[in-house]
Motif scaffolding. Structure first.
Motif, PDB file in Angstrom:
ATOM      1  N   THR A  25       3.358  -6.946   0.314  1.00 32.55           N
ATOM      2  CA  THR A  25       2.529  -6.856  -0.894  1.00 32.55           C
ATOM      3  C   THR A  25       2.044  -5.440  -1.111  1.00 32.55           C
ATOM      4  O   THR A  25       2.117  -4.899  -2.219  1.00 32.55           O
ATOM      5  N   ALA A  26       1.558  -4.806  -0.063  1.00 29.12           N
ATOM      6  CA  ALA A  26       1.043  -3.443  -0.183  1.00 29.12           C
ATOM      7  C   ALA A  26       2.138  -2.475  -0.620  1.00 29.12           C
ATOM      8  O   ALA A  26       1.882  -1.546  -1.405  1.00 29.12           O
ATOM      9  N   LYS A  27       3.357  -2.676  -0.159  1.00 25.93           N
ATOM     10  CA  LYS A  27       4.459  -1.778  -0.511  1.00 25.93           C
ATOM     11  C   LYS A  27       4.785  -1.803  -1.998  1.00 25.93           C
ATOM     12  O   LYS A  27       5.389  -0.858  -2.518  1.00 25.93           O
ATOM     13  N   ARG A  28       4.388  -2.850  -2.682  1.00 27.37           N
ATOM     14  CA  ARG A  28       4.642  -2.917  -4.124  1.00 27.37           C
ATOM     15  C   ARG A  28       3.862  -1.858  -4.893  1.00 27.37           C
ATOM     16  O   ARG A  28       4.178  -1.576  -6.046  1.00 27.37           O
ATOM     17  N   PHE A  29       2.854  -1.280  -4.245  1.00 27.65           N
ATOM     18  CA  PHE A  29       2.023  -0.285  -4.915  1.00 27.65           C
ATOM     19  C   PHE A  29       2.317   1.140  -4.464  1.00 27.65           C
ATOM     20  O   PHE A  29       1.580   2.069  -4.820  1.00 27.65           O
TER      21      PHE A  29
ATOM     22  N   MET B 133      -6.791  -2.167   0.328  1.00 25.23           N
ATOM     23  CA  MET B 133      -6.818  -3.134   1.419  1.00 25.23           C
ATOM     24  C   MET B 133      -7.557  -4.410   0.994  1.00 25.23           C
ATOM     25  O   MET B 133      -7.129  -5.525   1.310  1.00 25.23           O
ATOM     26  N   TYR B 134      -8.643  -4.252   0.280  1.00 26.32           N
ATOM     27  CA  TYR B 134      -9.436  -5.405  -0.167  1.00 26.32           C
ATOM     28  C   TYR B 134      -8.589  -6.358  -0.999  1.00 26.32           C
ATOM     29  O   TYR B 134      -8.576  -7.574  -0.761  1.00 26.32           O
ATOM     30  N   ARG B 135      -7.851  -5.825  -1.976  1.00 27.99           N
ATOM     31  CA  ARG B 135      -7.064  -6.695  -2.855  1.00 27.99           C
ATOM     32  C   ARG B 135      -5.836  -7.268  -2.151  1.00 27.99           C
ATOM     33  O   ARG B 135      -5.468  -8.427  -2.372  1.00 27.99           O
ATOM     34  N   VAL B 136      -5.181  -6.480  -1.296  1.00 28.75           N
ATOM     35  CA  VAL B 136      -4.016  -6.992  -0.579  1.00 28.75           C
ATOM     36  C   VAL B 136      -4.427  -8.141   0.336  1.00 28.75           C
ATOM     37  O   VAL B 136      -3.754  -9.175   0.391  1.00 28.75           O
TER      38      VAL B 136
ATOM     39  N   HIS C  30     -11.874   6.610   5.980  1.00 31.39           N
ATOM     40  CA  HIS C  30     -10.561   6.247   5.452  1.00 31.39           C
ATOM     41  C   HIS C  30     -10.008   5.034   6.194  1.00 31.39           C
ATOM     42  O   HIS C  30     -10.323   4.809   7.367  1.00 31.39           O
ATOM     43  N   VAL C  31      -9.171   4.260   5.465  1.00 31.50           N
ATOM     44  CA  VAL C  31      -8.536   3.081   6.055  1.00 31.50           C
ATOM     45  C   VAL C  31      -7.125   2.956   5.507  1.00 31.50           C
ATOM     46  O   VAL C  31      -6.837   3.341   4.373  1.00 31.50           O
ATOM     47  N   GLY C  32      -6.239   2.428   6.329  1.00 33.51           N
ATOM     48  CA  GLY C  32      -4.871   2.133   5.916  1.00 33.51           C
ATOM     49  C   GLY C  32      -4.394   0.876   6.613  1.00 33.51           C
ATOM     50  O   GLY C  32      -5.120   0.265   7.411  1.00 33.51           O
ATOM     51  N   MET C  33      -3.153   0.486   6.334  1.00 31.84           N
ATOM     52  CA  MET C  33      -2.565  -0.713   6.922  1.00 31.84           C
ATOM     53  C   MET C  33      -1.360  -0.334   7.779  1.00 31.84           C
ATOM     54  O   MET C  33      -0.451   0.352   7.309  1.00 31.84           O
TER      55      MET C  33
ATOM     56  N   LEU D 201       0.467   2.466   5.845  1.00 28.95           N
ATOM     57  CA  LEU D 201       0.458   2.604   4.383  1.00 28.95           C
ATOM     58  C   LEU D 201      -0.978   2.792   3.942  1.00 28.95           C
ATOM     59  O   LEU D 201      -1.872   2.093   4.421  1.00 28.95           O
ATOM     60  N   HIS D 202      -1.188   3.725   3.006  1.00 27.71           N
ATOM     61  CA  HIS D 202      -2.559   3.978   2.557  1.00 27.71           C
ATOM     62  C   HIS D 202      -2.556   4.648   1.186  1.00 27.71           C
ATOM     63  O   HIS D 202      -1.538   5.131   0.704  1.00 27.71           O
ATOM     64  N   SER D 203      -3.739   4.644   0.578  1.00 25.87           N
ATOM     65  CA  SER D 203      -3.982   5.388  -0.655  1.00 25.87           C
ATOM     66  C   SER D 203      -4.850   6.578  -0.259  1.00 25.87           C
ATOM     67  O   SER D 203      -6.067   6.443  -0.089  1.00 25.87           O
ATOM     68  N   PRO D 204      -4.241   7.767  -0.063  1.00 22.21           N
ATOM     69  CA  PRO D 204      -4.930   8.858   0.647  1.00 22.21           C
ATOM     70  C   PRO D 204      -6.133   9.455  -0.064  1.00 22.21           C
ATOM     71  O   PRO D 204      -7.255   9.387   0.429  1.00 22.21           O
TER      72      PRO D 204
END
Length: 306
Positions: A186-190, A211-214, A260-263, A271-274
């Motif tokens: 799911t996260a990779k779709r973004f 992360m919250y929405r995924v 910061h947080v990632g998956m 994977l993250h939104s930097p």
């Protein structure tokens, strides 16, 4: 506190009514023109960067908020679905009153009926008896009334009926819990989506908003912000990491405040939104900056209590 429901595709939640700038105007009305707002941000050198300290979070069409005060056409709210240490009743902030609504039928349906969760980045809501359409983004959710000819029949916050493509939604009272590999997919779709401070929508995410929405799409409730996300779940070591775990980074070489947080996605990658100017992407935990600031990892598996 009085309950209201979000009546725009994406509602920006500000730290105070004085924080929006002139270039934020397209996001302040009903309907909110989020595409025009983002275009204005990108046309200004500090458009996105200066959202820091202004934009707190975002809420999606149909979601509930509590009103705790009003001032000059603004509502002081708490977002009950977004846990925050800032307020036990929900994430705090301000939103224009005209972007909220209340209808008793919707209120009742929200509490009792299955919900139609949007599971694609974007879909279109068509209002019955009207030619108008409204864009709805990932994890928007509305009470589900049934399905006709491949369309989901839903109730809108104003108590009117609308239709969504049935293939774009999942119907459930509560979404079933999905495993780490599903969350990663799911996260990779973004991947490639521009970073947006305070963002929790498919128009743009910040690190913790993504992360919250995924996790929400996987039937797992986690807090809204990275610092709070790092307080719950099961702590795991770097050696124990599995795809779908959260990895956290802190100032002062991993010993200071979490920022910061990632998956984790496997094979030493996350994977993250930097940050502003750097879209959602995959990096290696072993890269110098990330290795230096890595502080801990958490595994959420559902049924967390905050």
């Amino acid at each position: 506190m009085d309950i209201r429901f979000v009546d725009v595709t994406v509602g920006n939640v500000w730290s105070s009514p004085e924080k929006p700038r002139d270039l934020d105007a397209p996001s302040l009305f009903r309907p909110a023109d989020i595409k025009e707002w983002l275009s204005r941000l990108d046309g200004d050198e500090k458009g996105r960067i200066d959202l820091v300290g202004r934009l707190e979070t975002q809420v999606l069409y149909g979601e509930p908020v509590w009103i705790v005060g009003e001032r000059n056409g603004w509502a002081e709210i708490r977002v009950p679905e977004q846990y925050s240490h800032k307020d036990e009743s929900g994430y705090p902030g301000w939103i224009p009153l005209e972007q909220l609504t209340f209808h008793p039928d919707y209120h009742q349906a929200w509490q009792t009926e299955p919900l139609a969760y949007v599971t694609v980045p974007f879909t279109r809501l068509r209002l019955e008896g009207s030619e108008s359409e409204q864009s709805l983004g990932f994890m928007s959710k509305l009470p589900w009334l049934g399905e006709v000819d491949g369309e989901a029949i839903v109730l809108t916050p104003r108590g009117t009926v609308g239709r969504l493509p049935a293939e774009d939604i999942t119907v459930a009272r509560t979404l079933p819990t999905a495993g780490g590999e599903v969350r990663v997919a799911t996260a990779k779709r973004f991947l490639g989506l521009p970073y947006l401070w305070g963002g929790t929508s498919a128009y743009g995410f910040d690190c913790s908003g993504l992360m919250y929405r995924v996790f929400e799409s996987a039937g797992i409730r986690i807090p809204r912000d990275a610092g709070d996300q790092a307080r719950f779940g099961k702590r795991v070591t770097k050696e124990e990491l599995r795809p779908g775990d959260l990895v956290f980074f802190a100032y002062n070489e991993g010993k200071g405040e979490i920022h910061h947080v990632g998956m984790y996605v496997g094979e030493g990658n996350f994977l993250h939104s930097p940050r502003t100017g750097h879209p959602v992407r995959i990096d290696r935990l072993s890269e110098e900056n990330y290795a230096r600031e890595f502080c801990l990892a958490r595994r959420y598996q559902g049924n967390e209590t905050f």
